[in-house]
Design a protein around this motif. Structure first.
Motif, PDB file in Angstrom:
ATOM      1  N   PHE A 331       0.860  -1.195   0.000  1.00 27.65           N
ATOM      2  CA  PHE A 331       0.000   0.000   0.000  1.00 27.65           C
ATOM      3  C   PHE A 331       0.887   1.231   0.000  1.00 27.65           C
ATOM      4  O   PHE A 331       1.855   1.306   0.751  1.00 27.65           O
ATOM      5  CB  PHE A 331      -0.906   0.022   1.220  1.00 27.65           C
ATOM      6  CG  PHE A 331      -1.584   1.351   1.452  1.00 27.65           C
ATOM      7  CD1 PHE A 331      -2.633   1.759   0.640  1.00 27.65           C
ATOM      8  CD2 PHE A 331      -1.150   2.204   2.455  1.00 27.65           C
ATOM      9  CE1 PHE A 331      -3.245   2.995   0.835  1.00 27.65           C
ATOM     10  CE2 PHE A 331      -1.756   3.435   2.667  1.00 27.65           C
ATOM     11  CZ  PHE A 331      -2.812   3.833   1.852  1.00 27.65           C
ATOM     12  N   ARG A 332       0.551   2.194  -0.853  1.00 28.70           N
ATOM     13  CA  ARG A 332       1.291   3.464  -0.887  1.00 28.70           C
ATOM     14  C   ARG A 332       0.316   4.621  -0.872  1.00 28.70           C
ATOM     15  O   ARG A 332      -0.738   4.574  -1.525  1.00 28.70           O
ATOM     16  CB  ARG A 332       2.189   3.555  -2.125  1.00 28.70           C
ATOM     17  CG  ARG A 332       2.781   4.959  -2.336  1.00 28.70           C
ATOM     18  CD  ARG A 332       3.861   4.986  -3.369  1.00 28.70           C
ATOM     19  NE  ARG A 332       5.080   4.356  -2.881  1.00 28.70           N
ATOM     20  CZ  ARG A 332       5.992   4.980  -2.115  1.00 28.70           C
ATOM     21  NH1 ARG A 332       5.803   6.249  -1.750  1.00 28.70           N
ATOM     22  NH2 ARG A 332       7.071   4.341  -1.723  1.00 28.70           N
ATOM     23  N   TYR A 351       3.681   0.757   2.894  1.00 31.92           N
ATOM     24  CA  TYR A 351       3.609  -0.408   3.787  1.00 31.92           C
ATOM     25  C   TYR A 351       3.566  -1.676   2.943  1.00 31.92           C
ATOM     26  O   TYR A 351       2.827  -1.755   1.949  1.00 31.92           O
ATOM     27  CB  TYR A 351       2.374  -0.363   4.684  1.00 31.92           C
ATOM     28  CG  TYR A 351       2.150  -1.665   5.428  1.00 31.92           C
ATOM     29  CD1 TYR A 351       2.930  -1.995   6.526  1.00 31.92           C
ATOM     30  CD2 TYR A 351       1.188  -2.585   4.993  1.00 31.92           C
ATOM     31  CE1 TYR A 351       2.757  -3.200   7.188  1.00 31.92           C
ATOM     32  CE2 TYR A 351       1.006  -3.794   5.651  1.00 31.92           C
ATOM     33  CZ  TYR A 351       1.786  -4.094   6.746  1.00 31.92           C
ATOM     34  OH  TYR A 351       1.625  -5.295   7.400  1.00 31.92           O
ATOM     35  N   SER A 352       4.348  -2.658   3.332  1.00 37.80           N
ATOM     36  CA  SER A 352       4.370  -3.917   2.588  1.00 37.80           C
ATOM     37  C   SER A 352       4.305  -5.096   3.558  1.00 37.80           C
ATOM     38  O   SER A 352       4.850  -5.055   4.666  1.00 37.80           O
ATOM     39  CB  SER A 352       5.624  -4.015   1.727  1.00 37.80           C
ATOM     40  OG  SER A 352       6.781  -4.059   2.538  1.00 37.80           O
ATOM     41  N   ARG A 353       3.639  -6.124   3.092  1.00 35.01           N
ATOM     42  CA  ARG A 353       3.576  -7.405   3.786  1.00 35.01           C
ATOM     43  C   ARG A 353       4.003  -8.468   2.790  1.00 35.01           C
ATOM     44  O   ARG A 353       3.430  -8.594   1.702  1.00 35.01           O
ATOM     45  CB  ARG A 353       2.152  -7.688   4.278  1.00 35.01           C
ATOM     46  CG  ARG A 353       1.876  -9.127   4.697  1.00 35.01           C
ATOM     47  CD  ARG A 353       2.467  -9.486   6.034  1.00 35.01           C
ATOM     48  NE  ARG A 353       2.064 -10.830   6.465  1.00 35.01           N
ATOM     49  CZ  ARG A 353       2.369 -11.357   7.647  1.00 35.01           C
ATOM     50  NH1 ARG A 353       3.054 -10.650   8.513  1.00 35.01           N
ATOM     51  NH2 ARG A 353       1.975 -12.577   7.947  1.00 35.01           N
ATOM     52  N   ILE A 354       5.044  -9.227   3.145  1.00 34.07           N
ATOM     53  CA  ILE A 354       5.586 -10.225   2.234  1.00 34.07           C
ATOM     54  C   ILE A 354       5.558 -11.591   2.901  1.00 34.07           C
ATOM     55  O   ILE A 354       6.040 -11.761   4.035  1.00 34.07           O
ATOM     56  CB  ILE A 354       7.039  -9.881   1.836  1.00 34.07           C
ATOM     57  CG1 ILE A 354       7.095  -8.528   1.128  1.00 34.07           C
ATOM     58  CG2 ILE A 354       7.629 -10.971   0.948  1.00 34.07           C
ATOM     59  CD1 ILE A 354       8.491  -8.066   0.813  1.00 34.07           C
ATOM     60  N   ASN A 355       4.964 -12.540   2.191  1.00 35.33           N
ATOM     61  CA  ASN A 355       4.966 -13.936   2.623  1.00 35.33           C
ATOM     62  C   ASN A 355       5.816 -14.724   1.634  1.00 35.33           C
ATOM     63  O   ASN A 355       5.498 -14.767   0.447  1.00 35.33           O
ATOM     64  CB  ASN A 355       3.548 -14.508   2.661  1.00 35.33           C
ATOM     65  CG  ASN A 355       2.610 -13.662   3.495  1.00 35.33           C
ATOM     66  OD1 ASN A 355       3.028 -13.009   4.453  1.00 35.33           O
ATOM     67  ND2 ASN A 355       1.338 -13.649   3.134  1.00 35.33           N
ATOM     68  N   GLN A 356       6.858 -15.333   2.124  1.00 37.36           N
ATOM     69  CA  GLN A 356       7.792 -16.007   1.237  1.00 37.36           C
ATOM     70  C   GLN A 356       7.910 -17.486   1.579  1.00 37.36           C
ATOM     71  O   GLN A 356       8.123 -17.851   2.736  1.00 37.36           O
ATOM     72  CB  GLN A 356       9.181 -15.356   1.341  1.00 37.36           C
ATOM     73  CG  GLN A 356      10.198 -15.937   0.388  1.00 37.36           C
ATOM     74  CD  GLN A 356      10.782 -14.916  -0.547  1.00 37.36           C
ATOM     75  OE1 GLN A 356      10.737 -13.725  -0.309  1.00 37.36           O
ATOM     76  NE2 GLN A 356      11.333 -15.376  -1.655  1.00 37.36           N
ATOM     77  N   GLU A 357       7.737 -18.315   0.544  1.00 33.17           N
ATOM     78  CA  GLU A 357       8.060 -19.739   0.663  1.00 33.17           C
ATOM     79  C   GLU A 357       9.510 -19.901   0.228  1.00 33.17           C
ATOM     80  O   GLU A 357       9.854 -19.642  -0.919  1.00 33.17           O
ATOM     81  CB  GLU A 357       7.153 -20.574  -0.233  1.00 33.17           C
ATOM     82  CG  GLU A 357       5.689 -20.555   0.117  1.00 33.17           C
ATOM     83  CD  GLU A 357       4.895 -21.407  -0.867  1.00 33.17           C
ATOM     84  OE1 GLU A 357       4.838 -22.633  -0.696  1.00 33.17           O
ATOM     85  OE2 GLU A 357       4.354 -20.824  -1.818  1.00 33.17           O
ATOM     86  N   ASN A 358      10.357 -20.321   1.147  1.00 36.91           N
ATOM     87  CA  ASN A 358      11.789 -20.332   0.880  1.00 36.91           C
ATOM     88  C   ASN A 358      12.256 -21.561   0.119  1.00 36.91           C
ATOM     89  O   ASN A 358      13.420 -21.642  -0.262  1.00 36.91           O
ATOM     90  CB  ASN A 358      12.563 -20.223   2.191  1.00 36.91           C
ATOM     91  CG  ASN A 358      12.277 -18.924   2.905  1.00 36.91           C
ATOM     92  OD1 ASN A 358      12.249 -17.859   2.299  1.00 36.91           O
ATOM     93  ND2 ASN A 358      12.004 -18.999   4.200  1.00 36.91           N
ATOM     94  N   GLY A 359      11.370 -22.502  -0.093  1.00 39.59           N
ATOM     95  CA  GLY A 359      11.758 -23.697  -0.831  1.00 39.59           C
ATOM     96  C   GLY A 359      12.277 -24.782   0.093  1.00 39.59           C
ATOM     97  O   GLY A 359      13.068 -24.531   1.001  1.00 39.59           O
TER      98      GLY A 359
END
Length: 995
Positions: A331-332, A351-359
């Motif tokens: 969101f900006r 504002y950022s929300r990051i969901n990461q699958e690292n493998g």
């Protein structure tokens, strides 16, 4: 007469439309009926309406843009896109301000929002590749969210970071800011500051270049009426060409042959058809989608006192490798308010929300695992044992089904400003910019993991949290004035203060008996095996700076810049350093002797010299380090502390002195713009770990002792090849070359850098007179063809017919690091980018090539897949290896490694030169008026492709890689390949609509 009058009336009509440029409406553009004084100007939305007769010609014009003429037929709506007439009229962002490109005395490369928008990427740095001369951008790997390594005119440091400084909307976010936090569609422009004149304003943080990112605002977006923009695209990532390996039957033959040679039992005594034949590429890789949605609302109040830009972005990318991916919510909100005629305020919030699958499995597993390795046991359970090597097997299919590795990040980046103009030529501005970042990584390995069951171990889990807080306060005063007819001065003075602190906490648990709680209850484990750690770092910087721009007759330009930085990472007496620069420019085209020529529309010569710096070290490196050390008291072991690192309060900044000389020209009435740069940089006081007497209790100490240089050239040409009413063709070519050389290493000739524990030292060196780094090793001469050849060689090391033959350079009969030579280096001789864009009526077509020439890649996979035993897969070319039936082959026989050691050698180093079709894009601008789409200003649908073609002779196919990333060892150890996550081919369909 009456009939003629009626005909005239019937041909009268009203034509409406919009005038825009670079994706933005142009308010105040002129719309004139040719041959008359009748016409109008566009409003804040770029809209116009004019009454005319059919068959007349409309002329559309705007300052700094090429005019367009359109013959009006029966159209009622004509939308016009103007192109810049002179690149030197562009307004570019510089440190703490803006300036016309024609008035620049420093070297600044610009990348527009249009260039970024045409390449659907998850990170903005990926869109910079090849776009700016003198800037080398290397994709570390193809994983979702993976970053890049960026070198602006080469690397200046060995111990410290070589990454450029990132500044987003005036906020200094450093060199390691996670660019996944920024939505590329929010970006208005990017400027890369490269020479001393442009980077000196950032002092100690600018030696590696500065990247300025400016986001969009609501200025000119609409007067009282919001402009809504929707950008949607979906992509499919395709598996690229992959390295060729031996087939299952060929691999079985090799493995058996290897075992037989060393008198071991054949692992596969039966027919190949009786064993598994797993295609691990197919198991680990799959096609994967990308989904992106952007919505923005921008506008201005009717009186123009309030401008706003708000956006939401959703991005979801699944990875080619199973169990990898990234999901982002961004969101900006940008707001500017004119409170009074001389007082403004506003803010920027991201504002950022990051969901990461690292493998849960690595692409490199596809290289290592034999196709005969079963996924399941005969009873249907997951297999966890490798019979060939007699060790546990990490089963990728089981890992994905049973385990977890995920990271969640929240980032808030904001700035608020107050700007006061007590007079028209004075601007006082103060900003405060906080940043909050919280990251949590969860990892869990199930107790049912087959490799753990094999060794009768239980589950394990870890939780790692990183919390950082920072703030930045910038205060500037700017004065601008003209004196008489010939003199103009702009002066800037300012002060900057920044503090950043980071806390890290990690807990690891082993012996977890139940999978029910996973990583959510680490207490459910063996307390004796628990590992807990924490860390805290903090640093502060105080800076004072100034800049003076002077212009005489708008022909002779002078810029003076100075900045003093003080950093907490250094000890008292070395905390502050001053960084000055001077630059000048001569607008040759403004001279009287240039008035009668018609070749050069603009011609400018500029030069700069100055000093910039690099902290190069993290907090507390000047201090001694205490480490845990156990001792015995009264027969009992107790925990204690000992001095683990010597202090050095004399450490100081690494400093870079640089010179830049450039010629800029706009020729043939602005049809061609070209720029040629030459630069030289020398970095002194390099921070290196230097050997010290063992009597001190230590073997090395960090000291300022070394120096290195970078020199090179850059060439840019933008050409408007064809421009008619319905068709245009533009081309851009960017070329650059940098030569890096070590001048001093503190009195030693070379320093070994160990990048591979098995290869050991000797494969990478820092050598005085060579680039940073160079690949070193012995020359590979093929294979021994007979025992007589071995006997006559004088080698005392064991050798075998059909085995690898290496050059004994010093003739001592032993292959060692004493026989090493320089085999290559990762620095390209040439970096290039070439783009062509075509427009025909409503159609747009563009394609963009980029690549390198003359760089080498150290293939870490060669040891396992060319020389070593048969327990790992082999390159397909080994089907033609040496055998008694194929005695002329220069590929070593299977099993030879059991006799001959394999040192770092020339077979590891390969040519990394390549050409890549980076992007191709076809777009159609819908005639919204014909479709009756009321309220729609413009709409574009497009198809694009990324990484479509790659021309390379590299064994692992794609030479663009950075096995060690950009930090730590990766700071200097570039050009290493170890089977990284592949870069996918990406096909995209998208639509942009503006309301």
């Amino acid at each position: 007469m009456l009939a003629l009058c009626c005909i005239g009336i019937s041909s009268a009509q009203t034509v409406k439309g919009t005038v825009s440029a670079d994706g933005e409406p142009l308010p105040g553009a002129s719309v004139l009926v040719k041959g008359t004084s009748n016409g109008t100007v566009t409003d804040f939305d770029g809209n116009y309406s004019v009454n005319l007769n059919s068959g007349t010609t409309l002329i559309f014009s705007y300052l700094g843009y090429a005019s367009k003429e359109v013959v009006v037929g029966k159209q009622t709506q004509i939308n016009i896109i103007l192109e810049q007439d002179n690149q030197l009229d562009e307004i570019v962002v510089i440190g703490y301000g803006t300036q016309k490109k024609s008035d620049l005395t420093g070297s600044v490369s610009s990348v527009s929002a249009k260039d970024i928008a045409e390449v659907p990427v998850s990170r903005v740095d990926q869109a910079l590749q090849g776009r700016a001369a003198g800037v080398q951008v290397t994709q570390t790997n193809g994983a979702p969210g993976a970053g890049t390594v960026i070198r602006v005119r080469g690397g200046n440091s060995i111990t410290g970071s070589n990454e450029p400084l990132w500044v987003i909307d005036g906020i200094v976010v450093g060199t390691n800011f996670n660019l996944n936090n920024i939505n590329s569609n929010d970006i208005k422009s990017i400027e890369i500051l490269k020479d001393a004149s442009s980077i000196a304003i950032y002092g100690s943080r600018g030696a590696n270049g500065v990247v300025l990112v400016s986001t969009k605002s609501g200025t000119n977006a609409g007067s009282g009426k919001p402009q809504v923009s929707v950008n949607l695209y979906t992509s499919m990532q395709l598996v690229p060409e992959l390295p060729k390996m031996l087939s299952q039957a060929e691999q079985i033959a090799f493995t058996n042959e290897s075992a037989t040679f060393r008198s071991a039992a054949e692992p596969f005594p039966n027919d190949p058809s009786t064993y598994a034949n797993n295609d691990w590429y197919d198991i680990i890789l799959n096609e994967a989608p990308i989904h992106n949605a952007d919505v923005s609302i921008a506008g201005s109040s009717e009186n123009g006192n309030v401008n706003y830009y708000n956006s939401l972005n959703y991005f979801n990318q699944k990875g080619l490798v199973i169990s990898s991916g990234i999901e982002k919510f961004i969101f900006r909100s940008n707001l500017d308010i004119k409170l009074t005629d001389n007082l403004k305020t506003g803010f920027r919030v991201n504002y950022s929300r990051i969901n990461q699958e690292n493998g849960l499995t690595a692409f490199s597993n596809a290289f290592v695992t034999l196709p005969t390795q079963p996924i399941y046991n005969e009873d249907g359970t997951y297999n966890g044992f490798d019979d060939v090597i007699g060790a546990p097997f990490s089963n990728p299919v089981a890992n994905v089904a049973l385990n977890t590795n995920e990271t969640f990040s929240n980032n808030l980046l904001a700035t608020a400003y107050l700007e006061y103009s007590p007079a028209s030529n004075w601007v006082i501005r103060s900003t405060f910019s906080p940043e909050l970042n919280n990251t949590k990584q969860n990892r869990f390995t199930s107790s049912q993991s087959p490799d753990l069951l094999v060794v009768e171990d239980l589950g394990r889990a870890s939780v790692r949290t990183v919390a950082s807080q920072g703030w930045n306060n910038e205060n500037t005063v700017q004065y601008q004035s003209d004196f008489g007819e010939n003199h103009s001065v702009t002066a800037l003075a300012g002060a900057s203060f920044q503090k950043v602190s980071t806390e890290i906490t990690q807990a690891e648990a082993f012996g977890i008996t139940s999978d029910a709680t996973g990583f959510n209850n680490l207490a459910n484990s063996d307390p004796k095996r628990a590992v807990v750690s924490s860390d805290y770092t903090s640093f502060q910087i105080a800076s004072f700076f100034g800049r003076l721009n002077y212009s005489y007759k708008d022909k002779y330009l002078l810029t003076l810049v100075g900045r003093t930085d003080g950093s907490s990472v250094f000890a008292a007496g070395n905390k502050y350093e001053f960084y000055p620069s001077i630059a000048g420019a001569w607008k040759i085209s403004e001279e009287a002797f240039m008035k009668d020529q018609d070749v050069f529309k603009d011609l400018k010569l500029r030069a700069s010299y100055g000093k910039s710096g690099n902290q190069a070290i993290g907090p507390y490196r000047t201090l001694a380090l205490l480490t845990e050390a156990n001792t015995t008291l009264d027969g009992k072991e107790v925990t204690g502390l000992t001095l683990g690192r010597p202090s050095n309060p004399n450490l100081q900044w690494e400093t870079t002195n640089s010179f830049d000389l450039a010629l800029e020209a706009s020729i043939f009435n602005g049809r061609i713009f070209t720029e040629l740069n030459y630069y030289y940089k020398k970095t002194n006081d390099l921070l290196l770990d230097v050997s010290i007497p063992r009597q001190t209790g230590f073997t090395s100490q960090l000291q300022n002792v070394g120096s290195l240089e970078n020199k090179g050239w850059e060439f840019l040409i933008n050409s408007k090849n064809i421009r008619t009413d319905n068709f245009s063709w533009n081309s851009t070519l960017s070329l650059s070359a940098n030569k890096n050389k070590i001048l001093d290493l503190g009195g030693v000739d070379f320093i070994d850098v160990t990048v591979d524990a098995i290869l050991g030292s000797g494969n990478t060196r820092l050598i005085v007179g060579e680039s940073v780094p160079v690949f070193t090793g012995v020359n590979y001469l093929g294979t021994w063809k007979s025992q007589e050849e071995i006997d006559a060689s004088g080698y005392t090391d064991p050798q075998v017919v059909g085995g690898p033959k290496f050059e004994d350079l010093n003739g001592d009969g032993i292959i060692s690091t004493e026989d090493n030579v320089v085999l290559g280096d990762p620095t390209p001789d040439l970096i290039f980018g070439f783009e062509n864009s075509f427009t025909y009526k409503n159609w747009d077509l563009s394609f963009y090539f980029q690549g390198t020439v003359g760089n080498d890649v150290f293939n870490l996979r060669t040891r396992n897949h060319y020389f070593n035993r048969g327990e790992t897969t082999k390159f397909a070319e080994l089907a033609n290896r040496w055998t008694p039936e194929n005695p002329t082959s220069n590929i070593p026989r299977a099993g030879a490694d059991s006799v001959t050691n394999t040192p770092s050698n020339s077979e590891y180093v390969e040519d990394g030169s390549h050409v890549r079709l980076k992007t191709a894009r076809l777009a159609y601008n819908l005639p919204v008026d014909k479709f009756g789409l009321g309220g729609v200003k413009n709409a574009t649908i497009y198809f694009s492709g990324t990484n479509l073609l790659l021309f390379s002779n590299f064994r692992l196919i794609d030479p663009e890689t950075s096995s060690f990333g950009k930090n730590g060892l990766g700071n200097i150890a570039q050009g290493y390949a170890n089977g990284e996550y592949p870069n996918p081919r990406v096909l995209t369909f998208g639509i942009n609509v503006n309301f």
